[in-house]
Design a protein around this motif. Structure first.
Motif, mmCIF file in Angstrom:
data_model
loop_
_atom_site.group_PDB
_atom_site.id
_atom_site.type_symbol
_atom_site.label_atom_id
_atom_site.label_comp_id
_atom_site.label_asym_id
_atom_site.label_seq_id
_atom_site.Cartn_x
_atom_site.Cartn_y
_atom_site.Cartn_z
ATOM 1 N N PHE A 85 -8.697 -7.420 6.414
ATOM 2 C CA PHE A 85 -8.825 -7.201 4.970
ATOM 3 C C PHE A 85 -7.614 -6.456 4.407
ATOM 4 O O PHE A 85 -7.162 -6.746 3.295
ATOM 5 N N GLN A 86 -7.088 -5.524 5.177
ATOM 6 C CA GLN A 86 -5.950 -4.719 4.716
ATOM 7 C C GLN A 86 -4.729 -5.590 4.418
ATOM 8 O O GLN A 86 -3.842 -5.181 3.670
ATOM 9 N N GLU A 87 -4.690 -6.798 4.960
ATOM 10 C CA GLU A 87 -3.519 -7.662 4.837
ATOM 11 C C GLU A 87 -3.654 -8.735 3.757
ATOM 12 O O GLU A 87 -2.685 -9.439 3.459
ATOM 13 N N ILE A 88 -4.842 -8.896 3.159
ATOM 14 C CA ILE A 88 -5.015 -10.017 2.222
ATOM 15 C C ILE A 88 -4.472 -9.635 0.840
ATOM 16 O O ILE A 88 -4.630 -8.499 0.402
ATOM 17 N N ASP A 89 -3.823 -10.603 0.171
ATOM 18 C CA ASP A 89 -3.315 -10.335 -1.177
ATOM 19 C C ASP A 89 -4.424 -10.584 -2.208
ATOM 20 O O ASP A 89 -5.389 -11.317 -1.947
ATOM 21 N N ALA A 90 -4.258 -9.998 -3.375
ATOM 22 C CA ALA A 90 -5.318 -10.009 -4.388
ATOM 23 C C ALA A 90 -5.625 -11.431 -4.876
ATOM 24 O O ALA A 90 -6.782 -11.768 -5.155
#
Ligand code: AMP
Ligand code: ZN
Length: 117
Positions: A48-53
């Motif tokens: 999750f920390q790596e996903i873009d908005a």
């Protein structure tokens, strides 16, 4: 290639429930609730920390659509993503657990020692 990338590529079997160009929903192999789906981006994103908005916005719509399709939108459900080591993430390909189909328990997820921290 990670196991969820192999599922996306069709190299590993899965019980698929829904998919579109970018996202896939399939049943967890070891369900922890009457209904337990895993919802993933088809592209390999580690957590999750790596996903873009922008991608997250599309994933949000997809998850809501799957919840509707499974009849969980009215009865309720739980959406969980375990992120990294302390979060207990075992598969390092971002996935949301969609859990429902009955009243779910909600318990302490750590021992009492956190009260002294
Ligand atoms: P996590 O601990 O958040 O990384 O969750 C990984 C989840 O993937 C667990 O709930 C496993 O039961 C599930 N899982 C592992 N391998 C498979 C598979 N081949 N097909 C479906 N679910 C799987
Ligand atoms: Zn992957």
């Amino acid at each position: 290639m990670c196991i969820f990338c192999k599922i996306v590529a069709g190299e590993l079997p899965s019980n698929k429930e829904a998919e579109n160009e970018h996202f896939l929903a399939f049943h967890d192999l070891y369900p922890k609730a009457p209904m337990h789906l895993l919802i993933i981006p088809k592209a390999h994103i580690e957590c999750f920390q790596e996903i873009d908005a922008h991608t997250m916005a599309g994933l949000t719509e997809f998850i809501q659509e799957v919840a509707r399709r499974m009849g969980l939108d009215k009865s309720g459900y739980r959406l969980i993503t375990n992120n990294g080591e302390d979060g207990g993430q075992e598969v390092k390909h971002l996935h949301f657990h969609l859990l429902g189909g009955g009243k779910l328990k909600w318990e302490h997820l750590h021992d009492e020692s956190h009260k002294n921290m």
